[in-house]
Design an enzyme around this catalytic site. Structure first.
Site, PDB file in Angstrom:
ATOM      1  N   HIS A  33      -0.388  18.251   7.119  1.00 27.78           N
ATOM      2  CA  HIS A  33      -0.421  18.883   5.806  1.00 27.78           C
ATOM      3  C   HIS A  33      -1.666  19.751   5.621  1.00 27.78           C
ATOM      4  CE1 HIS A  33       2.681  15.894   5.303  1.00 27.78           C
ATOM      5  NE2 HIS A  33       3.054  16.500   4.203  1.00 27.78           N
ATOM      6  N   MET A  75      -5.942   3.002   0.772  1.00 22.77           N
ATOM      7  CA  MET A  75      -5.009   3.964   0.185  1.00 22.77           C
ATOM      8  C   MET A  75      -3.678   3.981   0.921  1.00 22.77           C
ATOM      9  SD  MET A  75      -5.479   8.066  -0.433  1.00 22.77           S
ATOM     10  CE  MET A  75      -5.438   8.516   1.321  1.00 22.77           C
ATOM     11  N   VAL A  76      -2.613   3.880   0.163  1.00 22.85           N
ATOM     12  CA  VAL A  76      -1.269   4.115   0.672  1.00 22.85           C
ATOM     13  C   VAL A  76      -0.902   5.556   0.332  1.00 22.85           C
ATOM     14  CG1 VAL A  76       1.164   3.544   0.398  1.00 22.85           C
ATOM     15  CG2 VAL A  76      -0.533   1.715   0.494  1.00 22.85           C
ATOM     16  N   SER A  99       5.506   9.079   2.060  1.00 24.39           N
ATOM     17  CA  SER A  99       6.735   9.665   1.548  1.00 24.39           C
ATOM     18  C   SER A  99       7.766   8.551   1.424  1.00 24.39           C
ATOM     19  CB  SER A  99       7.245  10.762   2.490  1.00 24.39           C
ATOM     20  OG  SER A  99       7.713  10.193   3.695  1.00 24.39           O
ATOM     21  N   TRP A 119      17.662   1.348   1.691  1.00 23.66           N
ATOM     22  CA  TRP A 119      18.061   1.609   0.304  1.00 23.66           C
ATOM     23  C   TRP A 119      16.877   1.547  -0.660  1.00 23.66           C
ATOM     24  CZ3 TRP A 119      19.852  -2.270   3.482  1.00 23.66           C
ATOM     25  CH2 TRP A 119      19.314  -3.544   3.273  1.00 23.66           C
ATOM     26  N   GLU A 137      -8.314   3.901   8.362  1.00 25.26           N
ATOM     27  CA  GLU A 137      -8.491   4.686   9.584  1.00 25.26           C
ATOM     28  C   GLU A 137      -9.074   6.067   9.295  1.00 25.26           C
ATOM     29  OE1 GLU A 137      -4.277   5.654   8.198  1.00 25.26           O
ATOM     30  OE2 GLU A 137      -5.613   3.919   8.213  1.00 25.26           O
TER      31      GLU A 137
END
EC number: 1.1.1.130
Length: 332
Positions: A44, A170-171, A174, A224, A306
């Site tokens: 990104h 942090m998560v 997507s 799902w 990381e």
């Protein structure tokens, strides 16, 4: 290959100045892309930059647009981005959410008519660095089939949750097992994905990134569950911003722009004293990290930790850039 931070930033800035961005805006935007890449979010950062330029040239991105506040309800504000540059606008919106949180304990910014924010984790990290919990998400073009379907009808709708630990936890995920940007990273590296990434043309699970990039049958995260999460995130962002939904962006626009985004900052320091906060958070992290390893050579992972190591390495040794990506950047 590895390049220096300044070399990468200067290439970004050169391309932006060639597209008639002002000196100030080109500097700010080039810095944002260089920072994202140096932080390790290559998919990104530098990899995404040619796509950013494409949308800039198409007119999807309006570089001189200024976001405006539409509505204020105390700790909640509604803003219109007017298709301004996505990553710069997102940074401003999280800054504003932090300002509101400092007044009210929580700050919520809902943004409409926004552009792709590049690395969503940057804005959660931004809040956590200042001691706040940062939460943000965006809706997106329909590029993933809902659970039980073949046809793309939902977005990957990245969700970020950042906690002010040391280092920051942090998560940044997507709602698919892999974003298209990460599929590209694996394809360029000539490797399969580490877990199933999507379905092949016969409906079988596959780890071949090129197949999923081509047929666009991404696997929702948690099957799902990821599909359902994508749908409700889209609904909430659309309602809070009074903006466009995934279906509206997909059917009414000719590309991914005018998306809806939400930025939330929560002040922690008035809820718990600093000593108790650190003790509780460290106990959680230590408890997780000291679990018996399934593979003795691999440490137990805490999300986002990381990036501190990656950033230090890239600052010391230069930033890894795929040669094909670098060659493309040089031609822009």
């Amino acid at each position: 290959m590895r390049v220096s931070y300044d070399e990468l930033k200067n290439e970004f800035k050169r391309v932006l100045l060639d597209r008639q961005l002002t000196e100030e805006l080109a500097e700010e935007c080039a810095t944002a892309f260089a920072d994202t890449t140096q932080a390790g979010a290559y998919s990104h950062g530098v990899n995404r930059f040619p796509r950013f330029i494409q949308q800039l040239e198409q007119g999807d991105i309006v570089p001189n647009a200024i976001p405006t506040k539409v509505l204020s309800l105390g700790s909640i504000e509604q803003w219109d981005a007017h298709q301004a540059i996505g990553n710069l606008t997102a940074k401003k919106m999280m800054d504003r959410a932090i300002e509101l949180a400092s007044q009210h304990g929580v700050g919520v910014i809902a943004l409409r008519n926004a552009n792709h924010w590049m690395r969503g984790g940057s804005y959660g990290w931004q809040a956590a660095e200042k001691g706040y919990i940062g939460i943000c998400w965006t809706n997106a073009l329909a590029v993933m089939p809902p659970w039980g379907a073949k046809e793309c009808r939902i977005g990957t709708n990245p969700l970020i949750i950042a906690v002010p630990t040391t280092p920051i936890t942090m998560v940044d995920m997507s709602c698919s097992m892999y974003s298209y940007g990460m599929l590209e990273v694996h394809r360029l590296a000539g490797r399969q994905t580490f877990v199933d990434a999507g379905f092949d043309d016969e409906g079988n699970l596959t780890r071949d990134p090129s197949i999923v990039e081509k047929n666009r049958r991404l696997l929702p995260m948690g099957f799902w569950k990821g599909s359902g999460l994508s749908i409700v995130l889209d609904m909430i962002a659309t309602l809070l911003s009074n903006g466009e939904s995934t279906v509206a962006v997909t059917e009414d626009k000719n590309d991914e722009y005018c998306v809806s985004q939400v930025f939330i900052a929560i002040e922690v320091d008035r809820l718990i004293d600093g000593k108790s906060k650190d003790e509780k958070l460290n106990r959680i992290m230590d408890y997780v990290k000291t679990a018996e390893r399934s593979d003795p050579t691999q440490s137990v992972r805490l999300p986002g930790h990381e990036f501190t190591t990656i950033l230090s390495d890239n600052q010391a040794n230069g930033i890894p850039v795929d040669e094909r990506v670098w060659a493309k950047l040089k031609t822009l």
